[in-house]
Design an enzyme around this catalytic site. Structure first.
Site, mmCIF file in Angstrom:
data_model
loop_
_atom_site.group_PDB
_atom_site.id
_atom_site.type_symbol
_atom_site.label_atom_id
_atom_site.label_comp_id
_atom_site.label_asym_id
_atom_site.label_seq_id
_atom_site.Cartn_x
_atom_site.Cartn_y
_atom_site.Cartn_z
ATOM 1 N N LYS A 80 -0.731 -35.919 -14.010
ATOM 2 C CA LYS A 80 -0.265 -37.301 -14.167
ATOM 3 C C LYS A 80 1.135 -37.514 -13.587
ATOM 4 O O LYS A 80 1.421 -38.567 -13.020
ATOM 5 C CB LYS A 80 -0.306 -37.719 -15.639
ATOM 6 C CG LYS A 80 -1.724 -37.861 -16.180
ATOM 7 C CD LYS A 80 -1.722 -38.362 -17.609
ATOM 8 C CE LYS A 80 -3.133 -38.340 -18.192
ATOM 9 N NZ LYS A 80 -3.188 -38.814 -19.571
ATOM 10 N N GLU A 93 4.585 -51.292 -14.083
ATOM 11 C CA GLU A 93 5.704 -51.075 -15.010
ATOM 12 C C GLU A 93 5.358 -49.984 -16.016
ATOM 13 O O GLU A 93 6.179 -49.124 -16.339
ATOM 14 C CB GLU A 93 6.053 -52.379 -15.754
ATOM 15 C CG GLU A 93 7.322 -52.210 -16.581
ATOM 16 C CD GLU A 93 7.570 -53.312 -17.594
ATOM 17 O OE1 GLU A 93 6.676 -54.140 -17.825
ATOM 18 O OE2 GLU A 93 8.678 -53.309 -18.175
ATOM 19 N N ARG A 145 8.987 -31.316 -32.850
ATOM 20 C CA ARG A 145 9.382 -29.935 -33.188
ATOM 21 C C ARG A 145 10.731 -29.629 -32.535
ATOM 22 O O ARG A 145 11.640 -29.145 -33.183
ATOM 23 C CB ARG A 145 8.301 -28.982 -32.669
ATOM 24 C CG ARG A 145 8.627 -27.535 -32.828
ATOM 25 C CD ARG A 145 7.475 -26.671 -32.398
ATOM 26 N NE ARG A 145 7.107 -26.841 -30.970
ATOM 27 C CZ ARG A 145 6.125 -26.192 -30.373
ATOM 28 N NH1 ARG A 145 5.386 -25.337 -31.066
ATOM 29 N NH2 ARG A 145 5.858 -26.388 -29.095
HETATM 30 P P1 NDP Z 1 2.513 -32.347 -23.847
HETATM 31 O O1 NDP Z 1 2.245 -30.911 -23.559
HETATM 32 O O2 NDP Z 1 3.250 -33.164 -22.866
HETATM 33 O O3 NDP Z 1 3.334 -32.446 -25.229
HETATM 34 C C1 NDP Z 1 2.958 -31.688 -26.326
HETATM 35 C C2 NDP Z 1 3.681 -32.158 -27.593
HETATM 36 O O4 NDP Z 1 3.096 -31.468 -28.702
HETATM 37 C C3 NDP Z 1 5.182 -31.843 -27.614
HETATM 38 O O5 NDP Z 1 5.835 -32.841 -28.341
HETATM 39 C C4 NDP Z 1 5.221 -30.507 -28.371
HETATM 40 O O6 NDP Z 1 6.427 -30.261 -29.047
HETATM 41 C C5 NDP Z 1 4.128 -30.747 -29.387
HETATM 42 N N1 NDP Z 1 3.545 -29.492 -29.891
HETATM 43 C C6 NDP Z 1 2.732 -28.644 -29.228
HETATM 44 N N2 NDP Z 1 2.405 -27.606 -30.022
HETATM 45 C C7 NDP Z 1 3.019 -27.813 -31.215
HETATM 46 C C8 NDP Z 1 3.091 -27.076 -32.420
HETATM 47 N N3 NDP Z 1 2.410 -25.911 -32.581
HETATM 48 N N4 NDP Z 1 3.807 -27.575 -33.441
HETATM 49 C C9 NDP Z 1 4.463 -28.749 -33.294
HETATM 50 N N5 NDP Z 1 4.465 -29.495 -32.163
HETATM 51 C C10 NDP Z 1 3.758 -29.013 -31.136
HETATM 52 O O7 NDP Z 1 1.085 -32.967 -24.199
HETATM 53 P P2 NDP Z 1 0.665 -34.511 -24.055
HETATM 54 O O8 NDP Z 1 1.791 -35.330 -24.576
HETATM 55 O O9 NDP Z 1 0.166 -34.755 -22.686
HETATM 56 O O10 NDP Z 1 -0.632 -34.613 -25.015
HETATM 57 C C11 NDP Z 1 -0.494 -34.597 -26.426
HETATM 58 C C12 NDP Z 1 -1.838 -34.834 -27.072
HETATM 59 O O11 NDP Z 1 -2.292 -36.161 -26.834
HETATM 60 C C13 NDP Z 1 -2.938 -33.911 -26.545
HETATM 61 O O12 NDP Z 1 -3.592 -33.380 -27.661
HETATM 62 C C14 NDP Z 1 -3.841 -34.793 -25.740
HETATM 63 O O13 NDP Z 1 -5.182 -34.378 -25.819
HETATM 64 C C15 NDP Z 1 -3.655 -36.132 -26.453
HETATM 65 N N6 NDP Z 1 -3.943 -37.266 -25.581
HETATM 66 C C16 NDP Z 1 -4.995 -38.095 -25.908
HETATM 67 C C17 NDP Z 1 -5.327 -39.158 -25.119
HETATM 68 C C18 NDP Z 1 -6.493 -40.034 -25.490
HETATM 69 O O14 NDP Z 1 -6.926 -40.851 -24.650
HETATM 70 N N7 NDP Z 1 -6.992 -39.941 -26.701
HETATM 71 C C19 NDP Z 1 -4.561 -39.482 -23.891
HETATM 72 C C20 NDP Z 1 -3.450 -38.567 -23.650
HETATM 73 C C21 NDP Z 1 -3.188 -37.510 -24.475
HETATM 74 P P3 NDP Z 1 7.677 -29.527 -28.312
HETATM 75 O O15 NDP Z 1 8.339 -30.575 -27.487
HETATM 76 O O16 NDP Z 1 8.530 -29.040 -29.410
HETATM 77 O O17 NDP Z 1 7.105 -28.413 -27.490
#
Ligand code: NDP
Length: 286
Positions: free
Chosen positions: A68, A83, A166
């Site tokens: 993305k 936007e 986190r």
């Molecule tokens: P990213 O990898 O960009 O971000 C992951 C996030 O999860 C960060 O904030 C990270 O925290 C946190 N995280 C990961 N592991 C842990 C843990 N063990 N404990 C606490 N926090 C944790 O992922 P995305 O933002 O791209 O995606 C996030 C979720 O959203 C996914 O599960 C994805 O499937 C879902 N999603 C669903 C969509 C839909 O259409 N339903 C569309 C887009 C996404 P830290 O910064 O501390 O590492």
């Protein structure tokens, strides 16, 4: 004439997008082909695949993990960004910029990016009759998914937003980056904290972390409560939602968000407005 679409990602075999868009095309009475497109995980390969797709007459491409941000950079340098894509720093819906094409720009230089993820979430929450206007919202997570939903949530009229993560510094950086990319977002009006320190009563709490993939649980404070809890993940048991069910909240997983963002992509490409509720029922029954 058949219109061609793809979803490009790595991995891609699990993607439900072909099934969803095929159902939309049946509803719209439009003849489409929608394929999963695997791509090696590097920007040059992504560009080569996307250019070949549009040069070959493709109408629209969805973009999923991990491309993305690459798609955003591609469109920033070529056909432009909506936007929502600009503020999200990510694009999930690509098409050709007709204005540029009409002025003689080559196809490869006219690829335009939009981001429908955040509005897909807002549309799903609205369809659940969860009030967004005036809502106190907590968003857990500071990755790409969280970034994409902040502007649509603010535009939907929420009254306050707290972003917990986190890694707190990532939440702080996210807010700073968002406020720099949109005049609508005031960094002083968004609170940030560690997930374990998120406390109090919210109307809606949204889990935008990927923790559901690991089977771990978020360190939720005992004093944290809400009327509605939403997890962007779907297709599995979600401890985040179970936690709030036991506290009497209404809950939803992110399947409706997935359909919502897909419907907006389909609408951008074809001009046809999808009846999302009917489509969702049909997909669940399949
Ligand atoms: P990213 O990898 O960009 O971000 C992951 C996030 O999860 C960060 O904030 C990270 O925290 C946190 N995280 C990961 N592991 C842990 C843990 N063990 N404990 C606490 N926090 C944790 O992922 P995305 O933002 O791209 O995606 C996030 C979720 O959203 C996914 O599960 C994805 O499937 C879902 N999603 C669903 C969509 C839909 O259409 N339903 C569309 C887009 C996404 P830290 O910064 O501390 O590492």
């Amino acid at each position: 004439m058949t219109q061609h679409f793809i979803v490009i990602g790595n991995p891609i075999a699990h993607s439900k997008s072909p099934e969803i868009h095929t159902l939309f095309s049946e509803q719209a009475g439009i003849d489409i082909s929608y394929q999963r497109q695997y791509c090696p995980d590097d920007a040059a390969s992504f560009m080569a695949v996307i250019e070949a797709f549009f040069q070959g007459g493709g109408v629209g491409a969805n973009v999923t993990v991990p491309f993305k941000q690459v798609a955003y950079n591609c469109c920033l340098a070529r056909g432009g960004l909506s936007e929502h894509a600009k503020v999200a720093g990510a694009a999930n819906t690509l098409s050709l910029n007709q204005t540029l094409l009409d002025s003689g720009t080559p196809i490869a230089e006219a690829i335009y990016g939009d981001n429908t993820d955040g509005q897909g979430l807002v549309n799903h929450i609205t369809s659940l009759d969860w009030p967004l206007t005036g809502a106190r919202v907590a968003l857990i997570g500071a990755g790409g998914a969280a970034r994409g939903v902040v502007l649509p949530l603010i535009q939907a009229g929420i009254s306050s937003l707290t972003i917990a993560n986190r890694t707190v510094s990532k939440a702080v950086n996210l807010v700073t980056g968002l406020s720099e990319s949109s005049e609508t977002i005031d960094k002083h009006s968004i609170e940030t904290c560690a997930t374990s320190e998120l406390t109090g009563q919210f109307d809606i709490i949204i889990n935008a972390t990927s923790i559901g993939l690991s089977g771990d649980t978020l360190p939720l404070n005992d004093d944290l409560d809400c009327h509605y809890a939403y997890d962007m993940m779907y297709g599995r048991t979600l401890p985040f939602l179970q936690h709030f069910v036991t506290r009497g909240a209404q809950t939803s997983d992110g399947y409706g968000m997935l359909i919502g963002q897909a419907a907006l992509s389909f609408e951008r490409w074809t001009g046809y407005n999808i009846d999302v509720a009917t489509a969702t029922d049909a997909l669940i029954n399949r």
